[in-house]
Design a protein around this motif. Structure first.
Motif, mmCIF file in Angstrom:
data_model
loop_
_atom_site.group_PDB
_atom_site.id
_atom_site.type_symbol
_atom_site.label_atom_id
_atom_site.label_comp_id
_atom_site.label_asym_id
_atom_site.label_seq_id
_atom_site.Cartn_x
_atom_site.Cartn_y
_atom_site.Cartn_z
ATOM 1 N N ASP A 24 19.157 16.241 -33.959
ATOM 2 C CA ASP A 24 17.901 16.209 -34.697
ATOM 3 C C ASP A 24 16.931 17.098 -33.932
ATOM 4 O OD1 ASP A 24 19.148 14.312 -36.244
ATOM 5 O OD2 ASP A 24 18.103 12.606 -35.353
ATOM 6 N N GLU A 70 10.490 16.796 -38.018
ATOM 7 C CA GLU A 70 11.855 16.505 -37.578
ATOM 8 C C GLU A 70 12.858 17.014 -38.607
ATOM 9 O OE1 GLU A 70 14.411 12.753 -35.795
ATOM 10 O OE2 GLU A 70 12.986 12.354 -37.412
ATOM 11 N N LYS A 104 16.847 16.647 -39.526
ATOM 12 C CA LYS A 104 17.877 15.656 -39.241
ATOM 13 C C LYS A 104 19.289 16.208 -39.336
ATOM 14 C CE LYS A 104 17.452 11.645 -38.916
ATOM 15 N NZ LYS A 104 17.354 10.762 -37.732
ATOM 16 N N THR A 113 10.122 14.217 -42.222
ATOM 17 C CA THR A 113 11.515 14.476 -41.852
ATOM 18 C C THR A 113 12.104 15.391 -42.920
ATOM 19 O OG1 THR A 113 11.735 12.329 -40.764
ATOM 20 C CG2 THR A 113 13.758 13.426 -41.447
ATOM 21 N N LYS A 125 7.428 11.061 -42.044
ATOM 22 C CA LYS A 125 7.920 10.736 -40.698
ATOM 23 C C LYS A 125 7.600 9.292 -40.357
ATOM 24 C CE LYS A 125 9.864 11.965 -36.826
ATOM 25 N NZ LYS A 125 10.462 10.633 -36.678
#
Length: 474
Positions: free
Chosen positions: A189, A206, A208, A241, A257
């Protein structure tokens, strides 16, 4: 405008234990869906987790290799979230007291990457998206993972890929993970933000479960341009994310997130705190193998290999072991390196294979090298024998003798063959005499064919040139 990328990683490495972290289900890849799970890894009521001690030992090895301090009193926690691939709706992990912390990893260029923490946890299942719909495969539930969390010390995609490749190599050398990204054994990640050099850090995004070095590099590069475009338009980057679309080569939003409090961590009630004895850690440390960076430096210092040669030979622990076996058989390091790079690795690339797929032994390969370098057999014969050795090992000298593959070093016999070939290929001789020197290769090939591969091409070429010069002088 000067923008800086700031990147941190959360790397998940699947451990190569025989059974899962909290139950006795086998760890394997590629089995039929939902055939490697039990009430414990599915979290059914009344079940109790039991920590696999091998997982703890592997975690200590990783801590030592990455320079992490090892916490002597550790504990597990429950991380609560609801998702289809997590049947018990929580994950057993380490939140309060991870086993490793304050580590340090040095990139080849000397830059230091801080390891914030290293902890053990269980994996979730896997969603399989098909045309008919999505099914959940719970085989991976409870598979042991190490999560390695770095500080945001990376500044570009190349540094990230270099770190991950080095980490993959270390895990393989330690024997604790096969690191196969294509099978999900190593996943990363990526946390990335962009900011002006003279301003505070930007909003972290982020990405993933990136599962290849290429995807990681492309995703970081794409996200850099996406975020700078957002900021230059005067907008704010959203805290979210994102996933990676391999076909479109772009990231896409998955969800907002999460924050730490969203997971409602609390101590795992079914696993007591664990005390790690110092003597046990010392025993593990004494059994650690030589790690890639040290081995690479040793190859360069002791064997005078180039940086590139040493890097390639240490990329795979099995290949480096084979290299050292060849040296033990009497092959010089430089010669062993040359043959591995030229023949073994070329064969692996051509056949998309791994070294462990080969039947090749150091003894047979060293015999082949000795015979070729001593000009007892020619290189074409050596290549053909090498291909056979990769599929089935055998005694090379006996094979050469049985199949009459020794080089013909009889000058009279070689001269007789050359004379015969010249007599039946007069047009090629005429072409040579008129300046078309490329036909020399054709004539050498015809001589080798006549000698059924037993000729020395260099000797044949020399005799041919002498004969052809005589023809030109007539």
């Amino acid at each position: 405008m000067n923008w800086e990328t700031v990147i941190g990683l959360e790397v998940h490495a699947e451990l190569s234990t025989k059974s899962k972290i909290f139950c006795s289900c086998a760890v394997s890849f590629g089995d039929d869906s939902n055939t490697r799970c039990c009430p414990v890894c599915l979290g059914l009521p009344g079940t109790m987790p039991n920590l696999n001690q091998e997982v703890l030992r592997f975690a200590v090895k990783a801590c030592l290799a990455l320079g992490c301090q090892i916490r002597r009193r550790i504990a597990f926690d429950r991380k609560n979230y609801f998702y289809p691939d997590l049947p018990k709706s929580y994950q057993i992990t380490q939140h309060r007291y991870p086993i490793g912390f304050n580590g340090m990893f040095q990139l080849p260029n000397g830059k230091e990457i801080r390891i914030e923490e290293l902890h053990m946890e269980e994996d979730a299942g896997k969603l399989l998206h098909m045309q008919e719909g999505t099914i959940c495969d719970d085989n991976r539930c409870g598979v042991p993972l190490l999560e390695i969390v770095t500080c945001p010390d990376f500044r570009d995609a190349d540094e990230v890929v270099t770190f991950l490749a080095s980490l993959q190599r270390i895990l393989q050398y330690l024997g604790i993970s096969d690191g196969k990204m294509q099978e999900g054994s190593l996943r990363a990640d990526v946390n990335i933000s962009v900011h002006k050099l003279d301003e505070r850090l930007g909003q972290r995004v982020e990405m993933k479960n990136l599962s290849s070095f290429r995807a990681i590099k492309e995703a970081i590069q794409y996200e850099y341009f996406r975020q700078t475009e957002v900021l230059e338009s005067g907008k704010m980057v959203a805290a979210e994310t994102r996933g990676w679309n391999e076909d479109k080569k772009e990231t896409y939003s998955l969800r907002n997130k999460e924050k730490v409090q969203d997971y409602r961590y609390f101590p795992e009630p079914d696993i007591p705190e664990i005390i790690i004895e110092e003597n046990w850690v010392k025993e593990i440390q004494e059994c650690l193998p030589e790690l890639p960076a040290h081995k690479m430096k040793r190859y360069m210092d002791m064997y005078r290999l180039t940086d590139n040669e040493a890097n390639i030979l240490t990329a795979d622990r099995s290949v480096s072991a084979f290299f050292e076996e060849l040296i033990a058989c009497g092959i010089t390091p430089k010669l062993a390196a040359k043959w591995i790079l030229r023949e073994v690795l070329a064969y692996l690339n051509e056949h998309n294979a791994a070294y462990n797929d080969l039947s090749l032994s150091a003894k047979s390969f060293s015999d082949l090298i000795f015979l070729t370098e001593a000009k007892k057999i020619n290189r074409q014969t050596a290549k053909e024998i090498f291909s056979l050795l990769c599929k089935k090992d055998f005694d090379v000298p006996s094979y050469v003798k049985t199949h009459s593959l020794w080089l013909e070093n009889n000058d009279a016999e070689n001269s007789k063959v050359v004379s015969h070939i010249i007599s039946i290929h007069q047009k090629a001789v005429l072409d040579f005499c008129t300046g078309k020197e490329k036909v020399l290769g054709f004539l050498v090939g015809q001589c080798m064919k006549e000698l059924k591969g037993r000729g020395n091409p260099e000797v044949i070429k020399e005799i041919l040139i002498n004969y052809l010069k005589n023809e030109m002088g007539k």
